[in-house]
Structure formats: C-alpha cells, structure tokens
Write a protein that holds these residues in place. Structure first.
Motif, PDB file in Angstrom:
ATOM      1  N   ALA A  12      38.579  72.924   9.314  1.00 59.06           N
ATOM      2  CA  ALA A  12      39.552  73.957   8.979  1.00 59.06           C
ATOM      3  C   ALA A  12      40.592  74.054  10.092  1.00 59.06           C
ATOM      4  CB  ALA A  12      38.843  75.293   8.809  1.00 59.06           C
ATOM      5  N   PRO A  13      41.869  74.047   9.735  1.00 55.18           N
ATOM      6  CA  PRO A  13      42.901  74.157  10.768  1.00 55.18           C
ATOM      7  C   PRO A  13      42.804  75.500  11.479  1.00 55.18           C
ATOM      8  CG  PRO A  13      43.869  74.335   8.582  1.00 55.18           C
ATOM      9  CD  PRO A  13      42.437  73.954   8.394  1.00 55.18           C
ATOM     10  N   ARG A  14      43.197  75.525  12.723  1.00 57.80           N
ATOM     11  CA  ARG A  14      43.215  76.817  13.416  1.00 57.80           C
ATOM     12  C   ARG A  14      44.151  76.796  14.608  1.00 57.80           C
ATOM     13  NH1 ARG A  14      37.069  77.237  14.875  1.00 57.80           N
ATOM     14  NH2 ARG A  14      36.951  75.892  13.067  1.00 57.80           N
ATOM     15  N   ILE A  15      44.565  77.984  14.982  1.00 60.38           N
ATOM     16  CA  ILE A  15      45.438  78.163  16.143  1.00 60.38           C
ATOM     17  C   ILE A  15      44.841  79.281  16.970  1.00 60.38           C
ATOM     18  CG2 ILE A  15      47.727  78.920  16.878  1.00 60.38           C
ATOM     19  CD1 ILE A  15      48.816  77.614  14.328  1.00 60.38           C
ATOM     20  N   GLU A  16      44.546  79.013  18.230  1.00 63.02           N
ATOM     21  CA  GLU A  16      43.880  80.016  19.066  1.00 63.02           C
ATOM     22  C   GLU A  16      44.498  80.048  20.445  1.00 63.02           C
ATOM     23  OE1 GLU A  16      39.773  79.104  19.480  1.00 63.02           O
ATOM     24  OE2 GLU A  16      39.359  79.418  17.346  1.00 63.02           O
ATOM     25  N   ALA A  17      44.549  81.228  21.042  1.00 61.88           N
ATOM     26  CA  ALA A  17      45.024  81.322  22.423  1.00 61.88           C
ATOM     27  C   ALA A  17      43.845  81.089  23.360  1.00 61.88           C
ATOM     28  CB  ALA A  17      45.638  82.687  22.677  1.00 61.88           C
ATOM     29  N   GLU A  18      44.092  80.410  24.472  1.00 63.11           N
ATOM     30  CA  GLU A  18      43.040  80.252  25.480  1.00 63.11           C
ATOM     31  C   GLU A  18      42.881  81.555  26.244  1.00 63.11           C
ATOM     32  OE1 GLU A  18      43.904  76.824  27.868  1.00 63.11           O
ATOM     33  OE2 GLU A  18      43.396  75.446  26.238  1.00 63.11           O
ATOM     34  N   LEU A  20      42.623  82.101  29.735  1.00 62.73           N
ATOM     35  CA  LEU A  20      43.262  82.328  31.035  1.00 62.73           C
ATOM     36  C   LEU A  20      44.754  82.040  30.970  1.00 62.73           C
ATOM     37  CD1 LEU A  20      40.567  80.685  33.284  1.00 62.73           C
ATOM     38  CD2 LEU A  20      40.988  83.116  32.894  1.00 62.73           C
ATOM     39  N   PRO A  21      45.529  82.772  31.757  1.00 68.97           N
ATOM     40  CA  PRO A  21      46.950  82.447  31.839  1.00 68.97           C
ATOM     41  C   PRO A  21      47.141  81.047  32.440  1.00 68.97           C
ATOM     42  CG  PRO A  21      46.422  84.327  33.250  1.00 68.97           C
ATOM     43  CD  PRO A  21      45.154  83.897  32.616  1.00 68.97           C
ATOM     44  N   ALA A  22      48.210  80.381  32.044  1.00 74.05           N
ATOM     45  CA  ALA A  22      48.480  79.039  32.555  1.00 74.05           C
ATOM     46  C   ALA A  22      49.955  78.936  32.881  1.00 74.05           C
ATOM     47  CB  ALA A  22      48.105  77.998  31.509  1.00 74.05           C
TER      48      ALA A  22
END
Ligand SMILES: Nc1nc2c(ncn2[C@@H]2O[C@H](COP(=O)(O)OP(=O)(O)OP(=O)(O)O)[C@@H](O)[C@H]2O)c(=O)[nH]1
Ligand SMILES: [Mg+2]
Lengths: 289, 442
Positions: A12-18, A20-22
C-alpha cells in the motif's frame, strides 16, 4: 512460490514524516576539478640544494663557533649567539620577503588564468577574490554578486578598477618619461645617461608593481622584468615593444654599447611610456593571459 | 529615413540565411516548451538557464533581446527564490517572457560560431489557445460545446442559458456579458475537478491589467447579431494569441519539449488523466510538423523566412524525483507509450526528469518488504518526509490500475543550491534531455 505470491500483492502506498528534524538535503558534491601539478625544474632544484649547502654549512660553522665561544666565557658566547641570530634573522627576513613577493606574482598569474577561464564559476570567484583587495571593494562586491553573468563581471572590472589602474600606470610612465628626458639632458656623459635610464626604468616597473599591490624584491623584480618583456610583446599597438622594454630596463649596466642609441631623449621618453604599459599588463590580472 | 531600406535588408538577410551563409557563424534555435499549468515549465526553464550558464564549454551567456516587446524570462529571481532559505517555488506565470541564450563555440582558426537558443515561458492555461489559431468561431464553439455537454451537472447553468437564447439573438452587450460570466464559472468549476482541456486559456488566467472588451465572449453556435459580436471578439482573441504566443516563438519552433506532470495526473483519476492527454495532444497538433512548400513560397513572397518544421521532440515526464530510480524507468516507459509525435520527420525521445531535484532515493521496508521510495523535506517542515506514492505503470493505465490508490504528491522543497545556483541546479535527466535536443547544433 511464496515470493511470487507476495510480489503480486502490491504494497500500500504511503507518505510519512520521520521523527527527527533533518537539515535541508544537499546535492551530491561534484568531483573537484584536478589541478595540474607544477613540477619543480632542474635549476630550481640545484639552486635550492646550493642554498641548503651554503646556509646549512654556514649555520653549522656558526654553531661550532658559538659553542667554542661559550667554552671560553659565557659573555663571549652570548654575544656570539646574539650576533649570529641577528645576522641569520635578517637574511631570513630578506628571503621571506622575496619568497612572498614571488608568490604574489604567481598569485597574479593564477588570478589571471581564473579570470579568463571558461568556467564561469571560477571566474566569478576569482573576480570576487581580487576585488576584495581593492579600495573600491565596498561598492564593487555587491555589484558583482548582483551581476551573475561572468562576461559582464569582467567587463565591469575592466571598465572600473582596471581603467583606473591603467590610468595611474600611464601617469607614472609619463612622470618617468619626463625625468628620463631631464636626466639625459643633465648627465655629463652618455654612459651615465644609460645607467640613469636603466635605473629609472627599473624603478618604474617597481612603482607599477606597488600600484598593483605587489612588492617585488630582487628576484621578484627580475621575474617581473621578464614578465614585462613578454607582456610588452602583447601590448596592442606598440611596435618593437619587447625590444624597447628589454633595452630600457636591462641595458643599464652595459649602456656603453648602446650609448649611441640612447642619446635621443625622445626615444627614452617613449620607452618609459611603453614600459609603463607593459609593466601594467604584467601586473594586472585583467590583461589577457 | 531607413524606412524604405528595411525590406531590402530583410530580403538579403533572409536569402543569406536561406543559403546557409548566415548559419555558418550564427543560428537561432527556437525551442517550444509545452506544458499545462503547473506542469513545471517555469522550474524547467530556470533550471535550464542555470545549468547552461554554469557550463564551461561551450560558454553560454544571456543573449541580447534587441527592441522586442517580449520581456526577458527572469531566471535570476526564480533561482534566488529556489535558493533562499526557506525556499519558494515560482509563482503561477501570468504573462509571456522569453529566455534567450547564446552559446559561443570556439573553433580555433575560424571565427567563433554563435548559437542562439530561445525558449518561451507563458501561463500553462494559454497553451490551449494554440489550437484556436486554425479554427473559426463556429467550428471552435461546436467542439467546446460537445466536450462541455459530457462534463456533467456542473455545466447545467451555462447550458440552460444557451438553450434559453432565441435562435437569432441580437448582439446585446448584456447578453454577451452574462454568457461570458457563466462560461467562465463553468471553466473554473471544471478546473476544480482536475480537468485541463479548457479553452480559451485567458478566461482562467487573464493577462495582467484590466480585461479588454474582446475577452467577453463564449462558445455559441447560433446565428444573428449576437453570433456576429461573439465571432468578432473571438477573432480579436485569436489575434492576441498570435501576437503573444505564436509570433514570438510557436509559429517557428524547430525543437519541442513536451512537459507533462504524469505523476499528478495518476493521482487525479481516469477522467482527469484522459482530459490532460487530450489537451496535450490538441496543443501539439497545433504546431507545425511538416514542411510545406506552398507555405514556404507564400512567406517568401511576404519577404519572411519560410516556417521550419519541428525537427526534434522530447517528451518529458516532470517531477520524477517524487519516485525512486526504478519507478523513473517505468515513468519513461509510460511516457513512451502515451506520447507519439504527429506525422512528420521529427526525431522523438522520452525522458523522466526533475528540473529541480528535491529528494533522495532510499529503500523503505514496508510490510516486511523492501520498497524503493524517496524522502525529502516538505516545504515549511523541518523533518524528512518519506514517500512511496504508489506503483507507476509502465504502459497507459488500464481500468485495473485505477482500482489502486496513487497518492497526491507532497510539496517537497528543493535541495540546497550550491553557491546560490551559480553552479547549476541539482536535477534528474536534464542533461540527457538537452543533449538530445541540441546535440546537432552544439
Ligand atoms: N519535486 C519537484 N517538484 C517540481 C519540480 N518542478 C516543478 N515542481 C512543482 O511543480 C510546481 C509548478 O511548477 P512551475 O514550474 O511553476 O509550473 P508551470 O508549468 O510554470 O505552471 P504555470 O506557470 O501555472 O503554467 C512547483 O511549484 C513545484 O511545486 C521538480 O523538478 N521536482
Ligand atoms: Mg510558470
């Protein structure tokens, strides 16, 4: 078999934020362009060897001498040490200055190559580096940053600080020309006049070097004169320029042979003007390489 | 004074260029960039300008524009915005501008050769005005109304208005204004549904300034005074298209770049996908693909250069940094399956590009399986966002494809630009595209 089955069920496609800041992503850096390494020539090697021998042996000798003096008495020892340190220090300082002046000349060559390189980035960077040393830096730097077109940057430098330097060099050349005429008139013998012209030419070259932020010593001046001779060949609209410049500067000590030629004050005056132009071309990073 | 000399000069210049003498030392290559709105035209041109200007050999410089009235493409401003911290993408384009560069090719003993490259930036909506150039008002109206009739309940107010008009309506300003307003609202609604084959383009993206009276028309197939008024306005509109788009560039393009935001279209669904496809095909069809002898003779009689046919076409799927390497291969294959050049002798190639790269590839373990995905920072956020929007098909999507989800693309921020973009802009596939487009002239 099981692999085949799992392959057929798409993930299933997905978009997620990690979590920690980068930092902002950086592009993979381009490989740095390889600089041609300059090879040390035979004369340089030999001269360096000779210098090491002369100064090394002299140093050792002096060391022995100081040790002997200390053996005799502390006062004599300290005095000898002081004398040796001062002497070697002064010689070292002289060499250091000479070395710096030579490096500055090399720096001009490098700057000139960069300013005329086909790589626009290198060009813009060189322009900024050069302008930073000028009194006009404060007004020019923002202009260069704003221009963003390497051709226009060179045009700006040539019409701004380049033109100013050229004008000042010509003024120095005119002064030298006047002095040459006056000198020839005042000198009792043609031989002396030749020496005077040679000295004045040398001084002019050094004045123009100073104008461009260079302070050549003995070796530096010799190298500068050599460059001036080559530059004179390419200074536009001057016939026989190389000859003239070379004569004006180098013939001083052997002026006797050239006395007849040197007699004309007009010739000497013109030589100073040519010399000024050639020296400016040799010292300025803006001239064509 | 020089007035009556001009034609003479023009003839001689054109003859010189015709026999190729002028072409030895200089040549102009006009590159049409077609792309619907938000396809990535402005980003593409900015990246092209920055990357070409950063090249050492051949050396590129901004070309003089002379006394034309098309403003210069403001790539320094766009570049500065992309390089800024935080970065900004270019705003929607609302006017035409031109990017002109000269390449100087050194050929030691001979004089340098100069190649002038011209690109045009314009609002994507206006691209669909190009087909109007070869259509008359009635023909155009018929085509539009056919498409509108299929677009569902949204079209009802406008269609009801049309049905209410008498067979021979009088040329009344109020009627024209009412119809224009309804039609414009319809276009806006359809755009809201993700459609893009919407004409005329200026109704959606008007030129800056107050709208001229000739903007006030709408598609109408009736007869009488109103039809005459609308047809006149349509003719004036077409004239503006000719002035702003065709004569500066599109009438004589010899290279073409077709930019398509396929990844977003995959998200928008089958209707929007098909519509975008039809729109791109229609605009490409309006360009000159074949050399025509009669046209060439006609333009010679008018003392003009005969129009050239398009020699090379690059079809490029933009924003391909939203998917990982393997998927970019699929994207190129998909582009190849979708896009074919209309008949003619043009050479064609397909690419998946990212003009301004925003992401890096990485392997994401999802449901216990490794998936090639990308990650980058989304505008205004400090954390990295991982993205696997879905599988890109390697051929035109069939009904089974649309059963799966394809996620909307996150708004990634551009990578840091080294030296404010002076060293070029990080990208994917731009060099290969330019190489294909220009290999024979540079
Ligand atoms: N990730 C990514 N996004 C891009 C790229 N190029 C464009 N975009 C995105 O697409 C949006 C539209 O790009 P533009 O270049 O402004 O599109 P345009 O075709 O000029 O649009 P109009 O001016 O409205 O016709 C940008 O705001 C970006 O968000 C790219 O190379 N990578
Ligand atoms: Mg734009």
């Amino acid at each position: 078999m099981s692999e085949l089955r799992t392959k057929n069920v798409p993930v299933a496609p997905r978009i997620e934020a990690e979590d920690l800041p980068a930092p902002r992503l950086e592009p993979v850096p381009l490989p740095a362009d390889p600089r041609p390494r300059t090879r040390v020539g035979m004369p340089t090697l030999a001269a360096s060897g000779l210098a090491v021998l002369v100064f090394g042996l002299a140093g050792l000798e002096t060391g022995n001498f100081i040790a002997d003096e200390f053996a005799r008495s502390a006062i004599l020892g300290w005095a000898a040490l002081g004398v040796a340190a001062t002497g070697f220090g002064l010689v070292g300082l002289g060499f250091w200055r000479e070395f710096k002046a030579l490096m500055a000349l090399r720096g001009v060559d490098r700057l000139r190559a960069n300013l005329h390189s086909t790589d626009p980035v290198r060009r813009a960077r060189a322009a900024r580096a050069w302008v930073r040393r000028l009194p006009e830096a404060e007004t020019l730097l923002p202009a260069i940053d704003a221009i963003n077109d390497p051709d226009a940057i060179l045009a700006l430098l040539q019409s701004g600080p380049g033109a100013a330097l050229r004008a000042k060099s010509e003024a120095l050349g005119r002064t030298a020309a006047l002095q040459a005429v006056a000198g020839i008139a005042a000198m009792p013998s043609p031989g002396l006049a030749g020496v005077f012209i040679g000295w004045r030419g040398l001084r002019l070259v050094r004045q123009i070097a100073a104008l461009h932020g260079l302070r050549p010593g003995l070796l530096g001046t010799a190298s500068l004169v050599r460059r001036t001779v080559t530059a004179a060949a390419s200074v536009a609209g001057v016939e026989m320029a190389a000859n003239t410049a070379a004569h004006a500067v180098l013939s001083g000590p052997i002026a006797q042979h050239l006395a007849g030629e040197m007699a004309g004050a007009g010739v000497a005056a013109r030589r100073m003007l040519v010399l000024a132009r050639a020296a400016a071309a040799a010292c300025s990073p803006l001239s064509e390489p | 004074m020089s007035g009556w000399f001009d034609p003479l000069f023009r003839v001689s210049d054109n003859l010189l260029e015709l026999v190729g003498v002028g072409g030895v030392f200089s040549r102009t290559v006009r590159i049409g960039v077609t792309g619907l709105s938000r396809a990535g035209k402005t980003a593409f041109l900015t990246s092209v300008a920055a990357n070409l200007l950063a090249r050492g050999n051949p050396r590129f410089a901004l070309a003089p524009l002379g006394a034309t009235d098309v403003p210069r493409f403001d790539h320094p401003r766009h570049l500065a915005a992309l390089a800024a911290d935080p970065p900004r993408w270019p705003e929607r384009t609302d006017a035409v501008s031109i990017l002109a560069l000269t390449a100087t090719i050194e050929r030691a003993p001979f004089p340098d050769r100069r190649i002038r490259l011209e690109f045009l930036d314009y609002p994507g909506e206006w691209l669909l005005d190009l087909p109007l150039l070869s259509q008359d008002f009635t023909g155009w109206s018929r085509g539009v109304l056919e498409r509108v009739a299929k677009s569902g309940p949204r079209a009802e107010p406008f269609l009801a208005f049309l049905r209410g008009l008498p067979a021979r309506a009088a040329g009344d300003e109020a009627l024209a204004a009412a119809g224009h307003r309804l039609y414009r609202e319809l276009l806006q609604a359809l755009r809201g549904q993700g459609l893009s084959y919407l004409q005329p383009g200026r109704f959606l993206m008007p030129a800056p300034g107050s709208p001229p009276p000739w903007m006030g028309f709408f598609p109408y197939t009736g007869e009488g005074g109103l039809a005459g008024l609308l047809a006149n306005r349509y003719a004036a509109y077409v004239e503006a298209v000719r002035r702003d788009l065709a004569s500066p560039l599109f009438a004589h393009v010899d290279r073409l770049v077709v930019l398509a935001d396929i990844l977003s279209a995959l998200h928008d669904g089958p209707a929007a996908f098909a519509d975008a496809y039809a729109a791109l095909a229609a605009s490409a069809g309006a360009l000159r693909w074949q050399f025509s002898l009669s046209e060439a003779l006609q333009s010679l009689l008018r003392l003009e250069m005969p129009p050239r046919a398009i020699e090379r076409v690059a079809f490029a799927a933009t924003k391909s940094d939203h998917v990982a390497e393997r998927q970019r291969g699929n994207l190129t294959a998909l582009m190849r399956d979708l896009a074919r050049a209309p008949a003619g002798g043009a050479r064609v190639a397909h690419f998946a590009i990212a003009s301004v790269r925003c992401t890096e590839d990485f392997v994401w373990t999802l449901e216990g399986r490794p998936v090639s995905a990308v990650r980058g920072r989304v505008l205004g956020e400090r954390r990295l966002t991982r993205s696997y929007p879905g599988e890109v098909p390697d051929h035109a999507p069939d009904p089974s494809f649309w059963e799966h989800k394809f996620l909307a693309l996150p708004a990634f921020e551009p990578m840091a630009l080294p030296d404010g973009g002076r060293l070029g802009v990080p990208n994917i596939g731009l060099d290969a595209l330019l190489e294909f487009l220009l290999e024979d002239v540079l």
